[in-house]
Design an enzyme around this catalytic site. Structure first.
Site, short mmCIF file in Angstrom:
data_model
loop_
_atom_site.label_atom_id
_atom_site.label_comp_id
_atom_site.label_asym_id
_atom_site.label_seq_id
_atom_site.Cartn_x
_atom_site.Cartn_y
_atom_site.Cartn_z
N GLU A 276 0.83 -1.20 0.00
CA GLU A 276 0.00 0.00 0.00
C GLU A 276 0.87 1.25 0.00
O GLU A 276 1.93 1.28 0.62
CB GLU A 276 -0.92 0.00 1.23
CG GLU A 276 -1.75 -1.27 1.37
CD GLU A 276 -2.48 -1.39 2.70
OE1 GLU A 276 -2.80 -0.34 3.30
OE2 GLU A 276 -2.71 -2.52 3.15
N GLU A 387 -10.07 5.32 2.61
CA GLU A 387 -10.41 4.50 3.77
C GLU A 387 -10.41 5.38 5.00
O GLU A 387 -9.54 6.26 5.14
CB GLU A 387 -9.40 3.37 3.95
CG GLU A 387 -9.61 2.51 5.19
CD GLU A 387 -8.53 1.45 5.38
OE1 GLU A 387 -8.56 0.76 6.41
OE2 GLU A 387 -7.64 1.33 4.51
#
Length: 472
Positions: A276, A387
């Site tokens: 990520e 997120e």
């Protein structure tokens, strides 16, 4: 230390007269005042020589809770004295009596961890936002603590994917620590120094630097909410996108808001592998509300392996001008100027490592392939998007913003976006993301809308304010 302390005999049944709250001591604490200490209190003197903390235990044991609380207050930042979450209430002096030996062991563990991850530097840079950037010799960075890397040096740059443009403009600086012209020498990597207060904000030393997946809530949600575009069903060897940077408001210290690319393989269970990279606002991790450039990895669904940035042995940094975890500047403004960062993650066809590039041609570093199980071969899914963590209990919803804090329908200069969304195929070619789908798991709180055009290729707008009349 050279000073002498005289302990006088207690009067009127009150011990440790130098502390205001000693008359509330419990009987069990009074019994801990040993015969040796009482003898010493009748007039014998003792010179301090050795550990300050250990002497304080001997001299002031009945009032040690008060003393230790004062010490922790001095050592920690104001942010570390915030109200602790459900998971950390056991560490809060406001909720129960501190246990001196446990607190000493905690401080010892913190200092040991700091010595492990803060490496010797050849130059130190103080940033205007309070960060301290250490220029560490590249072969001494935390990655080389790993048994598989010990004694090695960073690898040479790999072959880029075909179709990748490296001729674009390279920003002179996009992080606050470089705004005054400071740089790290060649052969070093800039590493944001971890401070004691950073770890004190975490649940524990072992939890520091981890993306915790579960929160105690009275719903079936694990507290993480997403608005993402994704591709799946094929073998993927990388991804690229330009990510709009904002500074969303985060409701409390134990929540975060981020926008990133996920490279994923394995099942969404105990064997999930992810790589990520993107930007995030995380008061718990960094102690402020700046958007910061970050990386993450795990090979067991965020359980025991992996970490943010360079907070464990894993990611190998090769660049001397970018500090992972440092604040990004500028960021976008509502109805104003827009700023985005372009990130490319791809698997080196020759050695199999996963490399990260920022902008046009600026290699940041790589994740060694041996860190992973499934990702040693390829990815089975790529996600792009936002997120947040919603830690509000009892069905309530956080007001933590995603992206700009505005819904996708508001469009350019108001909503946050991803543009020029691509993947790397089996032959190391960059191609438009095929069959890009979009999904928001709480669309009344954060939503997403996709599209495609010649200027932006595949793109989407996404985000939202969190709590609002339609988001309970």
């Amino acid at each position: 230390m050279g000073r002498e302390f005289v302990l006088r005999k207690p009067r009127n049944g009150i011990k440790c007269r130098r502390f205001d709250r000693c008359n509330t001591m419990r009987q069990t604490e009074t019994e801990l005042f040993s015969e040796e200490t009482r003898e010493r209190s009748r007039g014998r003197r003792r010179r301090i020589n050795g550990s300050f903390f250990l002497d304080m235990i001997i001299f002031f044991r009945p009032c040690f809770s008060n003393f230790l609380f004062l010490s922790l207050f001095i050592l920690s930042s104001s942010s570390s004295s915030s109200v602790l979450s459900t998971e950390t209430e056991n560490l809060s002096p406001r909720n129960q009596t501190l246990r001196p030996l446990e607190e000493l062991n905690k401080l010892k563990a913190i200092n040991q961890h700091l010595r492990k991850i803060n490496k010797p530097s050849v130059k130190t840079i103080h940033s205007s936002d309070g960060d301290i950037i250490d220029c560490v010799l590249s072969h001494q960075q935390p990655a080389f603590d790993h048994p598989r890397l010990r004694g090695q040096k960073p690898l040479d740059p790999p072959e880029r994917p075909s179709g990748h443009n490296t001729r674009g403009l390279r920003p002179k600086s996009f992080q606050l620590w470089r705004m005054e012209g400071e740089t790290c020498p060649e052969g070093t990597v800039p590493i944001r120094r971890t401070k004691q207060e950073d770890i004190l904000r975490a649940n524990s030393v072992s939890a520091f630097g981890k993306k915790l997946r579960h929160f105690r809530r009275d719903t079936s949600s694990n507290g993480h909410e997403h608005a993402v575009g994704y591709v799946s069903g094929e073998k993927y060897f990388g991804a690229k996108a330009s990510i709009n940077v904002w500074a969303p408001q985060v409701q409390n210290q134990y929540e975060f808001s981020l926008s990133q690319i996920w490279i994923i393989s394995g099942s969404f269970g105990n064997d999930l592998n992810t790589i990520e990279a993107g930007w995030q606002v995380s008061p718990e991790l960094y102690g402020d509300n700046y958007p910061r450039f970050f990386t993450y990895w795990t090979n067991d669904a965020y359980q025991a392996t992996g970490c943010y940035n360079l907070l464990c042995s894993g990611f190998v940094q090769t660049n001397s001008q970018i500090a992972i975890g440092a604040a990004i500047s500028p960021s976008s403004s509502f109805k104003g100027g827009q700023f985005d960062i372009t990130l490319l993650i791809w698997k080196d066809p020759k050695h199999g490592n996963w490399w990260l590039e920022f902008g046009s041609g600026i290699l940041v570093g790589y994740w060694p392939s041996f860190l992973f199980t499934h990702l040693r071969e390829h990815a089975s899914m790529v996600q792009y998007g936002g997120e947040v963590v919603n830690s509000s209990p009892f069905g309530a919803h956080t007001s933590t913003q995603m992206g700009s804090g505005h819904f996708a329908e508001d469009g350019f200069t108001k909503a946050s976006y991803f543009r020029n969304i691509q993947v790397v195929d089996w032959d190391n070619n960059l191609v438009p993301s095929p069959n890009l789908r979009v999904l928001a798991d709480h669309p009344n709180c954060y939503d997403i809308q996709g599209g495609s055009n010649k200027a932006w290729g595949n793109y989407f707008y996404y985000g939202g304010p969190g709590k609002n009349p339609k988001c309970p």
